[in-house]
Design a protein around this motif. Structure first.
Motif, PDB file in Angstrom:
ATOM      1  N   LYS A  54       0.832  -1.203   0.000  1.00 29.51           N
ATOM      2  CA  LYS A  54       0.000   0.000   0.000  1.00 29.51           C
ATOM      3  C   LYS A  54       0.870   1.257   0.000  1.00 29.51           C
ATOM      4  O   LYS A  54       0.621   2.208  -0.771  1.00 29.51           O
ATOM      5  CB  LYS A  54      -0.906  -0.016   1.237  1.00 29.51           C
ATOM      6  N   ALA A  55       1.890   1.277   0.836  1.00 30.30           N
ATOM      7  CA  ALA A  55       2.764   2.448   0.902  1.00 30.30           C
ATOM      8  C   ALA A  55       3.480   2.659  -0.435  1.00 30.30           C
ATOM      9  O   ALA A  55       3.630   3.792  -0.906  1.00 30.30           O
ATOM     10  CB  ALA A  55       3.774   2.273   2.032  1.00 30.30           C
ATOM     11  N   ARG A  56       3.924   1.574  -1.065  1.00 31.26           N
ATOM     12  CA  ARG A  56       4.617   1.694  -2.352  1.00 31.26           C
ATOM     13  C   ARG A  56       3.667   2.210  -3.433  1.00 31.26           C
ATOM     14  O   ARG A  56       4.034   3.045  -4.263  1.00 31.26           O
ATOM     15  CB  ARG A  56       5.196   0.337  -2.768  1.00 31.26           C
ATOM     16  N   MET A  57       2.442   1.729  -3.392  1.00 31.14           N
ATOM     17  CA  MET A  57       1.456   2.172  -4.382  1.00 31.14           C
ATOM     18  C   MET A  57       1.197   3.663  -4.234  1.00 31.14           C
ATOM     19  O   MET A  57       1.115   4.391  -5.230  1.00 31.14           O
ATOM     20  CB  MET A  57       0.156   1.386  -4.200  1.00 31.14           C
ATOM     21  N   GLU A  58       1.073   4.151  -3.000  1.00 32.53           N
ATOM     22  CA  GLU A  58       0.845   5.575  -2.776  1.00 32.53           C
ATOM     23  C   GLU A  58       2.001   6.399  -3.331  1.00 32.53           C
ATOM     24  O   GLU A  58       1.803   7.472  -3.906  1.00 32.53           O
ATOM     25  CB  GLU A  58       0.681   5.853  -1.276  1.00 32.53           C
ATOM     26  N   ALA A  59       3.235   5.886  -3.151  1.00 35.76           N
ATOM     27  CA  ALA A  59       4.416   6.643  -3.562  1.00 35.76           C
ATOM     28  C   ALA A  59       4.619   6.621  -5.067  1.00 35.76           C
ATOM     29  O   ALA A  59       5.046   7.617  -5.661  1.00 35.76           O
ATOM     30  CB  ALA A  59       5.651   6.079  -2.863  1.00 35.76           C
ATOM     31  N   PRO A 109      -0.187  10.402  -9.678  1.00 35.50           N
ATOM     32  CA  PRO A 109       0.314  11.165 -10.830  1.00 35.50           C
ATOM     33  C   PRO A 109       1.174  12.355 -10.395  1.00 35.50           C
ATOM     34  O   PRO A 109       0.899  13.003  -9.386  1.00 35.50           O
ATOM     35  CB  PRO A 109      -0.981  11.644 -11.525  1.00 35.50           C
ATOM     36  N   ARG A 110       2.200  12.629 -11.186  1.00 30.68           N
ATOM     37  CA  ARG A 110       3.093  13.746 -10.885  1.00 30.68           C
ATOM     38  C   ARG A 110       2.298  15.060 -10.979  1.00 30.68           C
ATOM     39  O   ARG A 110       1.557  15.295 -11.927  1.00 30.68           O
ATOM     40  CB  ARG A 110       4.258  13.764 -11.876  1.00 30.68           C
ATOM     41  N   GLY A 111       2.510  15.913 -10.009  1.00 31.59           N
ATOM     42  CA  GLY A 111       1.845  17.218 -10.003  1.00 31.59           C
ATOM     43  C   GLY A 111       0.457  17.211  -9.395  1.00 31.59           C
ATOM     44  O   GLY A 111      -0.131  18.279  -9.183  1.00 31.59           O
ATOM     45  N   ALA A 112      -0.106  16.033  -9.115  1.00 31.06           N
ATOM     46  CA  ALA A 112      -1.451  15.976  -8.532  1.00 31.06           C
ATOM     47  C   ALA A 112      -1.404  16.338  -7.054  1.00 31.06           C
ATOM     48  O   ALA A 112      -0.425  16.047  -6.361  1.00 31.06           O
ATOM     49  CB  ALA A 112      -2.038  14.573  -8.704  1.00 31.06           C
ATOM     50  N   ASP A 113      -2.447  16.994  -6.574  1.00 28.45           N
ATOM     51  CA  ASP A 113      -2.572  17.312  -5.159  1.00 28.45           C
ATOM     52  C   ASP A 113      -3.066  16.071  -4.441  1.00 28.45           C
ATOM     53  O   ASP A 113      -4.217  15.653  -4.623  1.00 28.45           O
ATOM     54  CB  ASP A 113      -3.563  18.465  -4.969  1.00 28.45           C
ATOM     55  N   LEU A 120      -6.174   7.584  -4.742  1.00 31.27           N
ATOM     56  CA  LEU A 120      -4.933   7.251  -4.049  1.00 31.27           C
ATOM     57  C   LEU A 120      -4.561   8.236  -2.950  1.00 31.27           C
ATOM     58  O   LEU A 120      -3.613   7.994  -2.204  1.00 31.27           O
ATOM     59  CB  LEU A 120      -3.774   7.171  -5.064  1.00 31.27           C
ATOM     60  N   GLY A 121      -5.255   9.346  -2.844  1.00 34.02           N
ATOM     61  CA  GLY A 121      -4.925  10.340  -1.839  1.00 34.02           C
ATOM     62  C   GLY A 121      -5.301   9.911  -0.439  1.00 34.02           C
ATOM     63  O   GLY A 121      -6.042   8.944  -0.232  1.00 34.02           O
ATOM     64  N   PRO A 122      -4.787  10.617   0.572  1.00 29.48           N
ATOM     65  CA  PRO A 122      -5.138  10.307   1.967  1.00 29.48           C
ATOM     66  C   PRO A 122      -6.645  10.376   2.174  1.00 29.48           C
ATOM     67  O   PRO A 122      -7.291  11.353   1.807  1.00 29.48           O
ATOM     68  CB  PRO A 122      -4.429  11.413   2.767  1.00 29.48           C
ATOM     69  N   GLY A 123      -7.207   9.315   2.748  1.00 28.87           N
ATOM     70  CA  GLY A 123      -8.645   9.282   2.978  1.00 28.87           C
ATOM     71  C   GLY A 123      -9.451   8.971   1.740  1.00 28.87           C
ATOM     72  O   GLY A 123     -10.681   9.072   1.759  1.00 28.87           O
ATOM     73  N   GLY A 124      -8.784   8.567   0.637  1.00 31.82           N
ATOM     74  CA  GLY A 124      -9.482   8.251  -0.595  1.00 31.82           C
ATOM     75  C   GLY A 124      -9.948   6.808  -0.646  1.00 31.82           C
ATOM     76  O   GLY A 124      -9.930   6.079   0.355  1.00 31.82           O
ATOM     77  N   LEU A 125     -10.348   6.386  -1.835  1.00 33.70           N
ATOM     78  CA  LEU A 125     -10.907   5.039  -1.995  1.00 33.70           C
ATOM     79  C   LEU A 125      -9.938   3.954  -1.555  1.00 33.70           C
ATOM     80  O   LEU A 125     -10.309   2.998  -0.870  1.00 33.70           O
ATOM     81  CB  LEU A 125     -11.297   4.822  -3.460  1.00 33.70           C
ATOM     82  N   SER A 126      -8.682   4.073  -1.978  1.00 31.59           N
ATOM     83  CA  SER A 126      -7.690   3.046  -1.658  1.00 31.59           C
ATOM     84  C   SER A 126      -7.521   2.912  -0.150  1.00 31.59           C
ATOM     85  O   SER A 126      -7.465   1.794   0.384  1.00 31.59           O
ATOM     86  CB  SER A 126      -6.356   3.401  -2.322  1.00 31.59           C
ATOM     87  N   ASP A 127      -7.441   4.035   0.557  1.00 32.52           N
ATOM     88  CA  ASP A 127      -7.290   3.984   2.009  1.00 32.52           C
ATOM     89  C   ASP A 127      -8.428   3.207   2.655  1.00 32.52           C
ATOM     90  O   ASP A 127      -8.205   2.316   3.486  1.00 32.52           O
ATOM     91  CB  ASP A 127      -7.269   5.412   2.569  1.00 32.52           C
ATOM     92  N   ALA A 185     -11.115  10.488   7.635  1.00 30.44           N
ATOM     93  CA  ALA A 185     -10.967   9.080   7.270  1.00 30.44           C
ATOM     94  C   ALA A 185      -9.507   8.638   7.361  1.00 30.44           C
ATOM     95  O   ALA A 185      -9.209   7.523   7.818  1.00 30.44           O
ATOM     96  CB  ALA A 185     -11.495   8.851   5.852  1.00 30.44           C
ATOM     97  N   ARG A 186      -8.591   9.515   6.944  1.00 34.79           N
ATOM     98  CA  ARG A 186      -7.178   9.148   7.006  1.00 34.79           C
ATOM     99  C   ARG A 186      -6.733   8.907   8.445  1.00 34.79           C
ATOM    100  O   ARG A 186      -5.919   8.017   8.721  1.00 34.79           O
ATOM    101  CB  ARG A 186      -6.328  10.253   6.380  1.00 34.79           C
ATOM    102  N   GLY A 187      -7.282   9.665   9.383  1.00 41.92           N
ATOM    103  CA  GLY A 187      -6.958   9.437  10.786  1.00 41.92           C
ATOM    104  C   GLY A 187      -7.350   8.041  11.227  1.00 41.92           C
ATOM    105  O   GLY A 187      -6.604   7.368  11.965  1.00 41.92           O
TER     106      GLY A 187
END
Length: 1000
Positions: free
Chosen positions: A856-861, A865-869, A876-883, A988-990
């Motif tokens: 999971k950590a590798r996938m996040e890193a 996408p480059r430049g995405a917030d 893939l962002g914190p608190g997103g679907l993947s989390d 959610a990320r918490g």
């Protein structure tokens, strides 16, 4: 005195015939000593019968006679009532319409003489006449008495029909002006040192400023102050503030004579938080820099009424240019849309249908529409700058900005509604805009408006008729003249100029007004039945388009659909006759690219938007879809035709799902937006997943039939994976699958394998072939060994591989595996094979859990996408679907063997089961569910708006606004949407940090 039976019966009957509802009580009052000399006078009985409420009028008359100071005064009143018809009609008319004014007359029994004079100047008094009427008031109590005496004369002219409703409203405004001046004079007399320090102007706003006041209404004002002579400005403003506050108290406070009305200064800059009095320069600076559109709308009615009138004129002269520049402001359209939604937002549900002012088809609808048109066109046409609604409406019609017939109907409706409002308030002199429910009240109101045959029924019918007219016309006011401007219709009707039409389109949110007007011309011109029906529909459709984030696209798409279907009789009939079809179509065509693109490929799908036989927007079951697809495949001559038919069904049903999603998210006039966001996510995920399964089933049948007839040499099953297996597909999702086969008896392994691989290759080719229908991409990368492994395996091969070689990620992926097409028995046995792998007895080994966290950590890193917030990346962002999904799936791997509820492929079901089993706290489960639903909604919104899949919010402002509308945010609130997403994802990320990375 007791009457003889015959006489009693005769009087009783006459009283009933004259409109009394309690003849027995009326007869007792007529027998009272005060009426002894006139009880048999037919003139009195006829006059009482002509009032709104004869019982109330008689009771008030007896009280007034009782209050007279002696027999001489009583006789003088009686003689005048009998002899002077003007007085009789005025006095009894007031007593029959207003309990409150009857009470005033009982307390001040000589005030009836204010109704005696009937000179021409008395018929239409102005500010000067009212000032004379208030001149003797030396204190607040006396001012109230004098005010009520003047109000008595206004009410008398009103109920007798001497003046119409607009003249009554103007007189009430003039009386308010005189009262404000008198109150300010009292305040100044009480503090002469303050009065000497400052110049203070009182600016009337709202209905008082517009010369259209109600009987009982807040009087809206703004104060402007300047230093007098060489006085210090700070001291002068403090003095002006004290004077203004005292003036407000004189009018607003309750005394033994009640109050006059509240003086409301909340329309001033900064509202309650701003200083009560500002200098002219301070006002100007605020309006130039900070004011919102509604504040300029309010200034339409600004009028100096009291205090330093020269200063007041300076104020209006300085601000007037800013009012007429408001339509050029960058945020004008967003502000207008927000104001339109705010009109009925705060009305209690139980009152909506009885609200004369704010309810649908009420006074505010007319006033708002007229004021908006003034703001749009008044900058170029000074004739439109009246603060009075009916005068402005007349000017709009004369200039061609509103159709004459529409203006005439609206004028009639507005006059009726204002008259009804006046009579409701006049009864007890209370501030209300609600139509009463009691039959006695409705009867009095109906009679007061001249409805005498069946007052209650006639009043209700007329009221509903006029509100219906307003509801039908207030939107058309904006749009119908646009059609007249381009369609060359209605000879003799003044038309919008090309520039005025362009201005209106810009004000309504159209980015390319020239193109929009060309579309209108193409749709509305001509004498065909199609053009005639579209001219009827377009005013309403344009309003719905303007309510979206992209009105231009809505109008363009409507033109495309109409060009394709305009000659089809059922299409125009559907839009004209089906209650929901036209509004549903407008919402769908202006919400983004995906749904219109799907519709344009087969415009006949518009039939789904109706209420009738089109099937509506409710998703169809998988069984029904599969039945239709397989029937279409059977009728086809070959596999290409069969799969083409299956893809056509898929396109139509994708449109149905997208339309249901859009309509549910936006809401309609008759159905509010779906409050349960999770329900909309489940609707889309379930419908698209079922549709994909049915499409694969049909494609498999078509390929097998063409290559092998009825029976393939090997049993064959398609296993849904990922979002497909979880019933959570979005509009742009690929179909993640595994393929499994098992040779039939007597068939060799090689032959079976070749047949299975040919089936897969042909299915993928046909589903992705270029076509008018959207492709369905099949992704089998979750198979054993990934892209390096064979595309199809036998059940035995899967068993051998999983027993010996299965990696953690493969066991993890199997949590979503579910048979979706092909041989049901083979699919069931595949599930039996993998269940021990995905729900291991004894739970997940700690090494495997660490490996999942590492992956999971590798996938996040690596995959972001480059430049995405990252904080706004829905997947893939914190608190997103993947989390959320990985956290839930780790719980399933750990506890699925012991908790049956966790053995599901669906994320929300598994999360709920984990909560029920106590594996996570109620609040944590709610945070994860909310974040997952919101992230899924964002991805669906992006696909609907842009027509292509995406995991982040759009950067184009109009697209971002469209995503916001889908998610329930009004114009100008994109920032609030992004803040809400970050906040939800952060919570959610918490939870994920604690449960997933914290070791569970």
């Amino acid at each position: 005195m007791t009457s003889a039976p015959g006489r009693r019966s005769s009087i009783f009957t006459r009283l009933l015939r004259h409109g009394f509802t309690d003849p027995s009580a009326a007869e007792r009052l007529l027998d009272s000593p005060e009426l002894a000399t006139v009880r048999n006078d037919p003139v009195l009985l006829d006059a009482l019968g002509g009032t709104a409420d004869p019982d109330l009028a008689l009771h008030g008359l007896v009280r007034l006679l009782e209050a007279q100071d002696g027999a001489t005064d009583r006789q003088e009143l009686l003689d005048t009532v009998i002899a002077a018809k003007p007085l009789r009609d005025r006095l009894l008319g007031v007593l029959g319409a207003s309990e409150a004014l009857a009470e005033h007359l009982a307390r001040h029994p000589r005030d009836w003489q204010a109704l005696v004079t009937y000179e021409p100047r008395d018929l239409h008094p102005g500010v000067e006449e009212f000032e004379r009427g208030l001149a003797d008031a030396a204190d607040p109590v006396a001012l109230r008495v004098s005010y009520r005496r003047c109000l008595l004369s206004i009410a008398a002219r009103d109920v007798c029909g001497t003046v119409d409703v607009s003249q009554t409203a103007a007189e009430l405004a003039d009386l308010a002006t005189a009262t404000l001046r008198a109150a300010l004079a009292l305040a100044a007399a009480g503090a002469p040192e303050d009065a000497a320090l400052c110049r203070l102007a009182v600016i009337a706003m709202g209905k008082c400023g517009g010369h259209e006041l109600n009987y009982v209404s807040d009087v809206d004002v703004i104060f402007v102050g300047e230093a007098a002579g060489d006085a210090d400005e700070g001291k002068a403003l403090r003095a002006a503030t004290r004077l203004a506050s005292h003036m407000m108290r004189i009018c607003s406070e309750t005394t033994v004579e009640g109050s006059i009305w509240p003086v409301d200064a909340n329309l001033r800059p900064e509202g309650r938080n701003g200083p009560l009095v500002r200098t002219l320069a301070s006002h100007l600076a605020y309006y130039q820099r900070w004011a919102k559109t509604w504040e300029f709308q309010a200034l339409l009615k600004a009028r100096p009424v009291a205090g330093d009138l020269a200063l007041g004129e300076e104020y209006t002269a300085a601000l007037r240019p800013l009012v007429w520049q408001a339509a050029e402001r960058e945020n004008f359209v967003a502000d207008v849309q927000e104001m339109r939604r705010r009109v009925v937002a705060n009305i209690p549900a139980a009152e909506v249908e009885r609200q004369l002012k704010l309810g649908p088809g009420g006074l505010r609808d007319v006033e708002f529409a007229v004021q908006l048109l003034q703001l749009v066109h008044g900058r170029a046409d000074a004739s439109l700058r009246s603060g009075t609604t009916l005068d402005a409406l007349k000017a709009l019609a004369a200039g061609g900005y509103v159709g004459r017939a529409d203006a005439a109907q609206l004028d009639e409706a507005y006059r009726f509604l204002r008259s009804l409002e006046h009579r409701i308030q006049l009864h007890r002199l209370r501030r209300t805009h609600l139509v009463p429910e009691a039959e006695a009240d409705l009867r009095r109101l109906g009679r007061s408006l001249g409805l005498r045959t069946d007052p209650v029924a006639e009043l209700t019918r007329e009221w509903r008729r006029h509100t219906t007219v307003v509801r039908r016309l207030h939107e058309k006011l904006f749009y119908r003249p646009l059609l007249d401007a381009v369609a060359a219709l209605a000879p003799g009707e003044a038309r919008l100029s090309a520039e005025a039409a362009r201005e209106r389109m810009v004000a309504l949110g159209y980015a390319d007004p020239a193109a929009a007007l060309r579309h209108l011309e193409a749709l509305a011109s001509g004498v065909t039945r199609k053009a005639a029906i579209q001219r009827t529909l377009l005013p309403v459709l344009l309003g719905w388009f303007a309510d979206s984030a992209d009105p231009d696209a809505g109008l363009l798409n409507f033109r495309k659909v109409s060009d394709a279907l305009g000659k089809t009789p059922w299409y125009l009939r559907l839009l004209r006759d089906e209650g929901a079809a036209a509004e549903n179509l407008a919402r769908v065509l202006s919400a983004g690219r995906l749904a219109p693109d799907l519709l344009m490929r087969a415009p006949e799908a518009v039939a789904l938007l109706g209420d009738g036989d089109g099937g509506g927007l409710a998703p169809r079951s998988r069984a029904a879809l599969e039945q239709e697809v397989l029937a279409a495949v059977r009728r086809a001559d070959n596999a290409v035709q069969g799969v083409t038919a299956a893809r056509g069904v898929r396109r139509r049903e994708l449109f149905r799902t997208a339309a249901a999603d859009i309509v549910g998210s936006y809401g309609t006039e008759s159905q509010p937006a779906e409050a349960d966001q999770g329900a909309l996510v489940d609707l889309v995920g379930g419908a698209v997943s079922d549709l994909t399964a049915a499409t694969l089933a049909g494609t498999l049948r078509a390929v097998v039939r063409e290559g092998w007839g009825d029976t393939l040499p090997t049993r064959f099953a398609v296993i849904g994976m990922g979002r497909f297996g979880g019933h959570e597909l979005g509009y742009g999702s690929d179909a993640d699958v595994l393929f499994v086969h098992e040779p039939r008896d007597g068939v060799g392994e090689r032959e079976a394998s070749e047949a299975a691989n040919k089936v897969v290759a042909e299915m993928r080719r046909l589903l992705q072939a270029p076509s008018a229908d959207p492709p369905l991409l099949i992704d089998a990368d979750l198979r054993p060994e990934g892209k390096s492994g064979p595309m199809v395996r036998t059940l035995g091969s899967y068993e051998a591989y999983y027993r010996r070689w299965a990696l953690v990620w493969e066991r993890h992926a199997l949590l979503r595996a579910e048979p979706v097409a092909g041989d049901e028995d083979l699919g069931r046995r595949f599930v039996e094979l993998i269940d021990p792998l995905r729900y291991p007895a004894g739970g997940l080994e700690e090494d495997a859990a660490r490996e999942i966290r590492r992956l999971k950590a590798r996938m996040e890193a690596e995959r972001l996408p480059r430049g995405a917030d990252p904080k706004l990346h829905a997947k893939l962002g914190p608190g997103g679907l993947s989390d959320v999904e990985w956290t839930v799936q780790l719980l399933q791997l750990r506890h699925g063997a012991e908790v049956p509820g966790l053995r599901t492929t669906r994320t929300r079901e598994a999360l709920a089961a984990a909560r029920e089993a106590g594996l996570l706290a109620e609040e944590d489960a709610a945070f994860l569910d909310e974040a997952w639903v919101l992230a899924t909604r964002v991805r669906n919104a992006v696909m609907l708006v842009r027509g292509r899949a995406g995991d982040t919010f759009p950067t184009v402002p109009r697209e971002l606004a469209a995503v916001g509308r889908y998610l329930g945010y009004g114009p100008g609130h994109a920032g609030d949407m992004l803040d809400a997403y970050r906040r939800t994802a952060r919570r959610a990320r918490g939870v994920v940090e604690d449960l997933f990375y914290g070791g569970l």
